[in-house]
Design an enzyme around this catalytic site. Structure first.
Site, PDB file in Angstrom:
ATOM      1  CG  ASP A 154      -0.892  -5.463  11.273  1.00 63.91           C
ATOM      2  OD1 ASP A 154      -0.651  -4.554  11.897  1.00 63.91           O
ATOM      3  OD2 ASP A 154      -1.089  -6.772  11.832  1.00 63.91           O
ATOM      4  CG  HIS A 227      -0.159   4.096  14.276  1.00 62.77           C
ATOM      5  ND1 HIS A 227      -0.765   4.210  15.211  1.00 62.77           N
ATOM      6  CD2 HIS A 227       0.371   2.842  14.120  1.00 62.77           C
ATOM      7  CE1 HIS A 227      -1.094   3.204  15.927  1.00 62.77           C
ATOM      8  NE2 HIS A 227      -0.366   2.283  15.241  1.00 62.77           N
TER       9      HIS A 227
END
Length: 314
Positions: A154, A227
């Site tokens: 992340d 994404h």
């Protein structure tokens, strides 16, 4: 005046090992009583933070407190308002949408141990609990070496800490609210059975990165709605950045697993552009996810927090 990170709240990528997000709604029954409680709460919020940083030095406590546009109008109707603060409205596309939900007060608390997060929230709710209703309380955690719950590292595109102030903290474009930040909070639920049934190669094309090494794929190897393509924001041809954290939460026995997204930005318009692009470009992550909450909050600087406590915004 100039941007001073020491006067900003904790709007950096310091996700912590234990995380709690809390959204409260003011009862709106007695404004004077509620305003008095908010002043005390804001003052105590900072004092409790300082105290726990001494009591639990290894916990690395970080906190952020914010107010929505609706709360600002209710509590401080005669005060100036941050230039980009608005009430978030549902973003709708032809296939997906990002719903808007209620919320007046937002808290983002993270530390290296659950006890410190608990103790912070236990104490702080003593001063705000009687005049609010809890709309959402989400407990998140660090997943291995900082991966999202879908297995990818992340925050790779986050700016480095010394650059983050340029993306997360309001500058002299809004002098009265300099060193504040715009926080967008959003809770996602994922159908992990669908996601886990995909091959690793498909997952990588969906995210736009290698799952193990975190290397970004060449554009030709990504899905057009991957994404990291769909969530990009360009304004006047320039790619924009915010400070974002995707925090996993889960109750595995109940098959409740998801991501709590928090994005801190100097300009709300940047985050709003990212969200709009994700909907319009059919971000692949939306295909197996349901978005449960969404609202914009203003994170005041420590200077503004002091003014709230002193009654300068009454």
């Amino acid at each position: 005046m100039s941007v001073d990170p020491s006067k900003a709240q904790d709007v950096w990528k310091d996700a912590g090992k234990e995380v709690q997000f809390t959204v409260l709604e003011l009862n709106r029954k007695d404004r004077d009583k509620e305003l008095a409680a908010v002043k005390e709460f804001v003052d105590r919020f900072q004092a409790i933070t300082r105290s726990l940083r001494i009591r639990a030095q290894e916990s690395d406590l970080h906190v952020a407190l914010g107010f929505s546009n609706a709360a600002w109008d209710y509590l401080f109707p005669n005060a100036d308002k941050p230039k980009e603060l608005e009430t978030y409205q549902t973003i709708k596309g032809d296939k997906y949408e990002m719903p808007a939900t209620k919320g007046d007060i937002f808290m983002h608390v993270r530390a290296n141990d659950r006890a410190t997060v608990y103790e912070f929230m236990r104490q702080i709710m003593m001063f705000i609990g009687d005049v609010t209703t809890t709309l959402d309380e989400t407990h998140g955690f660090r997943y291995f070496e900082g991966r999202s719950i879908i297995g990818f590292i992340d925050g790779t595109e986050n700016p480095e800490i010394d650059e983050a102030k340029d993306y997360a903290i309001i500058g002299d474009e809004d002098p009265e609210f300099e060193n504040g930040s715009y926080a967008f909070a959003q809770k996602w639920h994922h159908d992990m059975d669908i996601w886990n049934a995909l091959s690793t190669e498909t997952q990588e094309k969906a995210v736009g990165r290698k799952k193990f090494s975190d290397l970004e794929l060449f554009d030709k190897d990504k899905f057009k709605n991957s994404h990291n393509v769909a969530s990009q924001a360009k304004i006047n041809g320039v790619t924009q950045n915010i400070v974002r954290m995707n925090v996993p939460f889960s109750e595995p026995a109940e098959k409740t697993t998801g991501t709590y997204f928090i994005g801190y930005a100097r300009h709300w318009n940047v985050t709003k552009t990212m969200l709009t692009n994700m909907v319009n470009k059919h971000d692949y992550l939306l295909s197996f996810s349901k978005i449960l909450t969404g609202q914009l909050f203003f994170i005041p600087s420590k200077t503004v927090l002091a003014k709230i406590t002193d009654g300068d915004f009454d």
